[in-house]
Design an enzyme around this catalytic site. Sequence first.
Site, PDB file in Angstrom:
ATOM      1  N   THR A 110       3.893  -2.420  55.599  1.00  0.00           N
ATOM      2  CA  THR A 110       3.759  -1.635  56.826  1.00  0.00           C
ATOM      3  C   THR A 110       5.000  -0.818  57.129  1.00  0.00           C
ATOM      4  OG1 THR A 110       2.278  -3.317  57.746  1.00  0.00           O
ATOM      5  CG2 THR A 110       3.319  -1.798  59.303  1.00  0.00           C
ATOM      6  N   GLN A 139      -2.454  -0.288  57.851  1.00  0.00           N
ATOM      7  CA  GLN A 139      -1.245   0.001  58.613  1.00  0.00           C
ATOM      8  C   GLN A 139      -0.613   1.313  58.154  1.00  0.00           C
ATOM      9  OE1 GLN A 139      -1.934  -2.799  56.906  1.00  0.00           O
ATOM     10  NE2 GLN A 139      -1.252  -4.643  58.007  1.00  0.00           N
ATOM     11  N   GLN A 161      -4.111   2.689  62.711  1.00  0.00           N
ATOM     12  CA  GLN A 161      -3.574   1.338  62.878  1.00  0.00           C
ATOM     13  C   GLN A 161      -2.051   1.391  62.887  1.00  0.00           C
ATOM     14  OE1 GLN A 161      -5.156  -1.630  60.217  1.00  0.00           O
ATOM     15  NE2 GLN A 161      -3.711  -3.200  60.853  1.00  0.00           N
ATOM     16  N   ASP A 162      -1.442   0.766  63.919  1.00  0.00           N
ATOM     17  CA  ASP A 162       0.024   0.678  64.030  1.00  0.00           C
ATOM     18  C   ASP A 162       0.678   2.054  64.201  1.00  0.00           C
ATOM     19  OD1 ASP A 162      -0.512  -1.959  63.608  1.00  0.00           O
ATOM     20  OD2 ASP A 162       0.555  -2.138  61.716  1.00  0.00           O
ATOM     21  N   ASP A 183      -3.930  -2.378  67.209  1.00  0.00           N
ATOM     22  CA  ASP A 183      -2.530  -2.748  67.504  1.00  0.00           C
ATOM     23  C   ASP A 183      -1.616  -1.520  67.480  1.00  0.00           C
ATOM     24  OD1 ASP A 183      -3.486  -5.370  67.457  1.00  0.00           O
ATOM     25  OD2 ASP A 183      -2.933  -5.655  65.365  1.00  0.00           O
ATOM     26  N   ARG A 241      -3.287  -7.951  72.427  1.00  0.00           N
ATOM     27  CA  ARG A 241      -3.325  -9.321  71.922  1.00  0.00           C
ATOM     28  C   ARG A 241      -1.906  -9.710  71.519  1.00  0.00           C
ATOM     29  NH1 ARG A 241      -6.171  -9.268  65.899  1.00  0.00           N
ATOM     30  NH2 ARG A 241      -5.131  -7.413  65.059  1.00  0.00           N
ATOM     31  N   TRP A 243       1.053 -10.634  69.407  1.00  0.00           N
ATOM     32  CA  TRP A 243       1.547 -10.715  68.039  1.00  0.00           C
ATOM     33  C   TRP A 243       2.463 -11.931  67.888  1.00  0.00           C
ATOM     34  CZ3 TRP A 243       5.303  -6.662  65.480  1.00  0.00           C
ATOM     35  CH2 TRP A 243       5.406  -6.939  64.110  1.00  0.00           C
TER      36      TRP A 243
END
Length: 331
Positions: A110, A139, A161-162, A183, A241, A243
């Site tokens: 990532t 990611q 994502q990310d 996320d 959420r 991590w």
Amino acid sequence: MKHFSICCAIYFFSLSLFTGIAYAADVTVLVKPGAPSDGRTQFPTIQNAVDHAPQPEGNGRVILQITPGIYHERVWIPQNRPRLTLIGLGAKPEDTVITADKFAKEQGGTFFTETVEVNGEAFEADNLTFENSAGKQGQALAISVLSDKAIFKHCRFLGYQDTLFANWGRQYYVDSYIAGAVDFIFGNAAAFFDRVEIHAVAPGYLTAQSRLSADEATGFIIRNSRVATDNLGDHKVSLGRPWRPFSRVVYLETEMDSGVTPEGFTLWRKGDDPSTMFYAEYHSTGPGSPPTARASFVRQLTAAEATRFAPDIFLQGTDHWNPEAEAARLP
């Protein structure tokens, strides 16, 4: 007369030391694709300007004025390049875009995917778009921010994502736009998002904050913003959420579209203990905001409790940093 002049010189020198007057001048350079680099005032790429713009004296800033266009480059800002300002010269953030398309499976992880990585202290950006265009490849970071006293104003952060890795230091985002699906605001910075549109492009999770202990002064605070869930249909998106076990996210007076899950927040895994997390709201509005349907671990703050999370308190630190005042100085 000579004695008077010497006394005056000593007086004004002493006054400058006492009041903290700085005589350092900012260094301003132009970034323009195709322009020949003269090593001092203009550069053909953003990275070339970061690497070679003259260093100002004292506490001056290096200001990169970036002409409108799409910059297909990855930009790395090291720790030894503090007080750097990037300003897009277009009429709007969409006019000046820094973009790449690296993703984790291709790059080996990532944290090798970011389009822009910021490590220098007191970084500022205004009127720019940071993008990772990899799409649904896993990611893929648009930006990684590990900069204390960082400010982003009138910026767009685009990814899937990310998208935005806010992982260290105090950070202030204002009048900006963040898009993603999974996320896509994550990390362990003390980050404040003020008047920001957080746009979910697919079902998933808006935040994944990673505070490691109850003593850490980190977390994500989102104020006077909007959670937009256009085109999700019957699907839902979570406000966040955890991590890490002590994850902290607070929404203050933020409008939430109907695509927000009624529970508000989600556990990372079924059976996780939510007692160490701090997930809270104050005066959320919109169809996705009713507090009666929220998960039992989501707190509804009082007005007095909410004041603890104002930017001049949450981000002040021992140096009493005022991010709103600093941001007001940007165009």
